[in-house]
Design an enzyme around this catalytic site. Structure first.
Site, PDB file in Angstrom:
ATOM      1  CB  CYS A  58      20.678  17.287  14.909  1.00  0.00           C
ATOM      2  SG  CYS A  58      21.633  16.121  15.697  1.00  0.00           S
ATOM      3  NE  ARG A 106      20.632  21.806  11.023  1.00  0.00           N
ATOM      4  CZ  ARG A 106      21.489  22.825  10.888  1.00  0.00           C
ATOM      5  NH1 ARG A 106      22.024  23.576   9.681  1.00  0.00           N
ATOM      6  NH2 ARG A 106      22.448  23.118  11.801  1.00  0.00           N
ATOM      7  CD1 TRP A 127      25.016  12.635  10.307  1.00  0.00           C
ATOM      8  CD2 TRP A 127      25.753  13.565  11.861  1.00  0.00           C
ATOM      9  NE1 TRP A 127      26.162  12.379  10.218  1.00  0.00           N
ATOM     10  CE2 TRP A 127      27.153  12.816  11.246  1.00  0.00           C
ATOM     11  CE3 TRP A 127      26.785  13.908  13.129  1.00  0.00           C
ATOM     12  CZ2 TRP A 127      28.404  12.529  11.510  1.00  0.00           C
ATOM     13  CZ3 TRP A 127      28.171  13.906  13.481  1.00  0.00           C
ATOM     14  CH2 TRP A 127      29.063  13.045  12.458  1.00  0.00           C
ATOM     15  CG  ASN A 180      22.092  21.434  15.855  1.00  0.00           C
ATOM     16  OD1 ASN A 180      23.190  20.410  15.325  1.00  0.00           O
ATOM     17  ND2 ASN A 180      22.252  22.553  15.079  1.00  0.00           N
ATOM     18  N   GLY A 181      24.065  19.838  18.427  1.00  0.00           N
ATOM     19  CA  GLY A 181      25.463  20.099  19.028  1.00  0.00           C
ATOM     20  C   GLY A 181      25.789  19.243  19.820  1.00  0.00           C
ATOM     21  CD  GLU A 229      35.198  18.237  -4.438  1.00  0.00           C
ATOM     22  OE1 GLU A 229      35.860  18.103  -3.226  1.00  0.00           O
ATOM     23  OE2 GLU A 229      34.207  18.425  -4.575  1.00  0.00           O
ATOM     24  CE  LYS A 279      31.430  15.973  -3.789  1.00  0.00           C
ATOM     25  NZ  LYS A 279      31.764  17.494  -3.489  1.00  0.00           N
ATOM     26  CD  GLU A 327      30.659  14.064  -0.336  1.00  0.00           C
ATOM     27  OE1 GLU A 327      30.442  14.340   0.617  1.00  0.00           O
ATOM     28  OE2 GLU A 327      31.021  14.841  -1.261  1.00  0.00           O
ATOM     29  CG  HIS A 335      57.783   8.996  -3.691  1.00  0.00           C
ATOM     30  ND1 HIS A 335      59.236   9.245  -3.631  1.00  0.00           N
ATOM     31  CD2 HIS A 335      57.558  10.204  -4.636  1.00  0.00           C
ATOM     32  CE1 HIS A 335      59.624   9.868  -4.471  1.00  0.00           C
ATOM     33  NE2 HIS A 335      58.721  10.723  -4.954  1.00  0.00           N
ATOM     34  CE  LYS A 377      25.048  21.015   1.309  1.00  0.00           C
ATOM     35  NZ  LYS A 377      26.001  20.708   0.152  1.00  0.00           N
TER      36      LYS A 377
HETATM   37  O1  M6R Z   1      29.436  23.789   4.769  1.00  0.00           O
HETATM   38  P1  M6R Z   1      31.237  23.860   4.443  1.00  0.00           P
HETATM   39  O2  M6R Z   1      31.678  23.891   3.065  1.00  0.00           O
HETATM   40  O3  M6R Z   1      32.151  24.269   5.563  1.00  0.00           O
HETATM   41  O4  M6R Z   1      31.394  21.917   4.575  1.00  0.00           O
HETATM   42  C1  M6R Z   1      32.623  21.315   4.642  1.00  0.00           C
HETATM   43  C2  M6R Z   1      32.619  20.110   4.381  1.00  0.00           C
HETATM   44  O5  M6R Z   1      31.891  19.449   5.541  1.00  0.00           O
HETATM   45  C3  M6R Z   1      31.755  19.651   3.046  1.00  0.00           C
HETATM   46  O6  M6R Z   1      32.157  20.113   2.162  1.00  0.00           O
HETATM   47  C4  M6R Z   1      31.831  18.167   3.039  1.00  0.00           C
HETATM   48  O7  M6R Z   1      32.919  17.581   2.900  1.00  0.00           O
HETATM   49  C5  M6R Z   1      30.859  17.806   1.837  1.00  0.00           C
HETATM   50  N1  M6R Z   1      30.176  16.621   2.114  1.00  0.00           N
HETATM   51  C6  M6R Z   1      31.455  17.535   0.592  1.00  0.00           C
HETATM   52  O8  M6R Z   1      30.761  17.152  -0.439  1.00  0.00           O
END
Ligand code: M6R
Length: 608
Positions: free
Chosen positions: A2, A27, A74, A100-101, A481, A485, A488, A504, A603
């Protein structure tokens, strides 16, 4: 997660709060709201959905007054809805809170408050704070906030207004980020600097257990006992223009294209006349690091993938046993670690709750703690003994791109630095690797110039709903990764797997037309990769290979091939990342997804 925005001053609250919230939208963005005191009455506007909905509401029914708070959410407790959006209000309708939290003891507090006849309107943990402040209110908002937060457990940042004190905003931080902006006859607070940078560059970063009272001509800081404290301000030097999308359709695309420059800049910063310079926040002496026995890297999401690549690099270059762990696991597994272990936290935001908790766990065990972080002044950076900055510039797209490749670069350089300290590699071999790095930005540009061919591949596969990404060795984390990507931002299911592990179990998923993205660049495991590609191809999979220019064999066993320029095996994840990012990007665009703000994500993940 948030985003919190707060303003007290003479400007129009609607535009200041909205502009700040737009900058904080990364956020969280499932609902939003604002509140202010107009003619002695609390006014609240809330909206389910993206910020645009709130903006439309405010165009019809603006708020007014001199002090206002805003929030972009969020959801953690209670589904996204008008009712659960912040600000949350007390029974009397006089106190408004944005938060926030997470309040971990909200359930027991709520039970107590209900016994005291408080009536709750939402399913949020935040509403407890509003009622608690109401319960404790004695005509002084600062005092009642201090009294109330002493009852809260969890991690939180809050901003509060009350209709009887219309000239001030009270904010408090415990575990979630909060900064204060000192303007010219105006004061601001927010979850992050970009929200306030159009108004002032004079910023104060709140620490845990601190409260501030914002008035338009002053800001006072207090500790949790109510004792006045002095805080140091700092000047923000970076430019807000770097937050614009420019000619690009999305922040993510812009950030993908910024990567050659980010890598180039960081190589120049980190290598001076052939010597390593890990930056002004890297405080470990060679003596501190020369006798390390182990490294433990802990991180989340994409940063974890970068950390995984780091494991290969530390073991290969510096010959140090390295483990890599997901922070949410690391923090609770009571790991066995000795005195000569270095714990590295990798994080773009520097605020990820689990990574921060992992770091604190390591500190509690008296271990050396280093962070590799993008956001300067973030909590993880401040709590680490040493920090190597990623220096990628603000990353706005929720999908991490430029921070990821720069994280890999920093880990690569750290590994070479440790190698040098420990005499693990010959000096000539280190020099050769550093020389090889210099070529990387140019090679990245070559890849980006061929983005159209990735777009064409994405078009062919846009209706596929299950992808498999496979790789081996240092490009196994690249496969993880690539899959993250894609899923998400396009919402297409994707799984990353070590190619040798397919037989396996996961190979059972492969049938006619299953898309498999195979990372088959020139490496020590290239031949093994070819065999693994054959295994899935013979079960009908359609193969999209990422290979090295000049490879004549790969096209015979692939449906599509994207070639990257030749490079050393250990630096290849930086180049491999680009076509994977572009594939995810174009797949998301073709599926009409909100690329920069994918559903259910944010984010900065400041809740565990
Ligand atoms: O800010 P951070 O790098 O600690 O964040 C970690 C993850 O939340 C972040 O990498 C997330 O997986 C992204 N959405 C990936 O694109």
């Amino acid at each position: 997660m948030c985003g919190i925005m707060a303003y007290v001053g003479d400007k129009d609250l609607n535009s200041v709060l909205m502009a700040g919230l737009w900058r904080l939208e990364y956020r969280g963005y499932d609902s939003s709201g604002v509140a202010s005191i107009m003619d002695g009455e609390l006014e609240v506007r809330k909206a389910l959905g993206r910020l645009m909905v709130l903006q439309d509401i405010l165009s019809d029914r603006p708020i007014g007054g001199g002090a206002g708070i805003g929030h972009t959410r969020w959801a953690t407790h209670g589904e996204p809805s008008d009712q659960n959006a912040h600000p949350q209000v007390d029974c009397s309708g006089k106190i408004a809170v944005v938060h926030n939290g997470i309040i971990e003891n909200h359930y027991s507090l709520k039970e107590e408050l209900i016994k005291n006849k408080h009536i709750f309107q939402s399913n949020t943990d935040t509403e407890v704070i509003a009622h608690l402040i109401e319960e404790n209110y004695n005509g002084d908002l600062k005092e009642s906030v201090l009294k109330s937060v002493s009852k809260l457990r969890g991690s939180f940042a809050i901003a509060v207004i009350v209709s009887s004190e219309p000239d001030r905003i009270v904010i408090y931080r415990e575990g979630s980020p909060l900064i204060v902006g000192l303007g010219n006859n105006e004061s601001l607070a927010a979850s992050d600097i970009p929200a306030i940078i159009d108004h002032t560059r004079r910023v104060i970063i709140m620490s845990d257990g601190e409260l501030a009272v914002l008035r338009k001509d002053s800001v006072e800081f207090y500790d949790k006992e109510g004792k006045r404290i002095e805080k140091k301000e700092k000047e923000i030097k970076w430019s807000p223009t770097s937050l614009d999308k420019g000619e690009y359709a999305h922040y993510m695309l812009k950030e993908i294209y910024e990567q050659p420059e980010v890598i180039e800049r960081n190589i120049a910063l980190r290598i001076e006349d052939g010597e390593f310079n890990l930056g002004e926040s890297f405080h470990f002496s060679p003596h501190d690091l020369a006798h390390l026995t182990d490294i433990v890297i802990q991180a989340c999401g994409t940063s974890w993938h970068a950390g995984y690549i780091g494991k290969y690099l530390f073991e290969e270059f510096a010959r140090i046993h390295t483990e890599v762990d997901i922070s949410s696991e690391f923090r609770y597994r009571n790991p066995v670690m000795g005195g000569e272990t270095l714990v590295i936290a990798v994080s773009q935001s520097g605020e990820t709750a689990d990574t921060l908790a992992g770091l604190r766990e390591a500190k509690a065990k008296f271990l050396k703690v280093l962070s590799i972080v993008n956001v300067r002044g973030s909590t993880i950076a401040r709590e680490s003994e040493s920090t190597v900055y990623i220096n990628a510039g603000p990353e706005i797209g929720v999908a991490s791109t430029k921070a990821y490749t720069s994280q890999i670069l920093q880990l690569y350089l750290m590994a070479l630095y440790l190698s040098k300290l420990r005499w693990a590699l010959e000096a000539s071999s280190i020099d050769e690797k550093l020389k090889g790095l210099i070529e990387i930005p140019k090679k990245m540009r070559t890849i980006l110039n061929k983005a159209d061919s990735i777009k064409q591949i994405a078009e062919k596969f846009k209706d596929s709903r299950d992808f498999m990404f496979i790789g081996r060795g240092i490009n196994y984390p690249s496969a993880l990764e690539g899959a993250l990507k894609l899923k998400e931002i396009s919402y297409i299911h994707a799984t990353g797997y070590p190619a040798g592990e397919m037989k396996h179990g996961p190979i059972a998923l492969i049938d006619k037309n299953s898309p498999v993205v195979a990372i088959a660049t020139q490496s020590s495991v290239y031949e093994k990769m070819l065999s693994n590609i054959e295994e899935v191809r013979s079960r009908g999979a359609r193969i999209i290979s990422i290979a090295t220019e000049g490879d004549k064999r790969i096209k015979d066993i692939s449906d599509e091939v994207f070639y990257i320029p030749p490079c050393g095996e250990n630096v290849s994840p930086i180049l491999v990342a680009l076509p994977l990012q572009l594939l995810a990007y174009y797949s998301a665009v073709l599926n009409k997804r909100d690329v920069d703000r994918p559903r259910n994500l944010a984010k900065s993940v400041t809740v565990e």
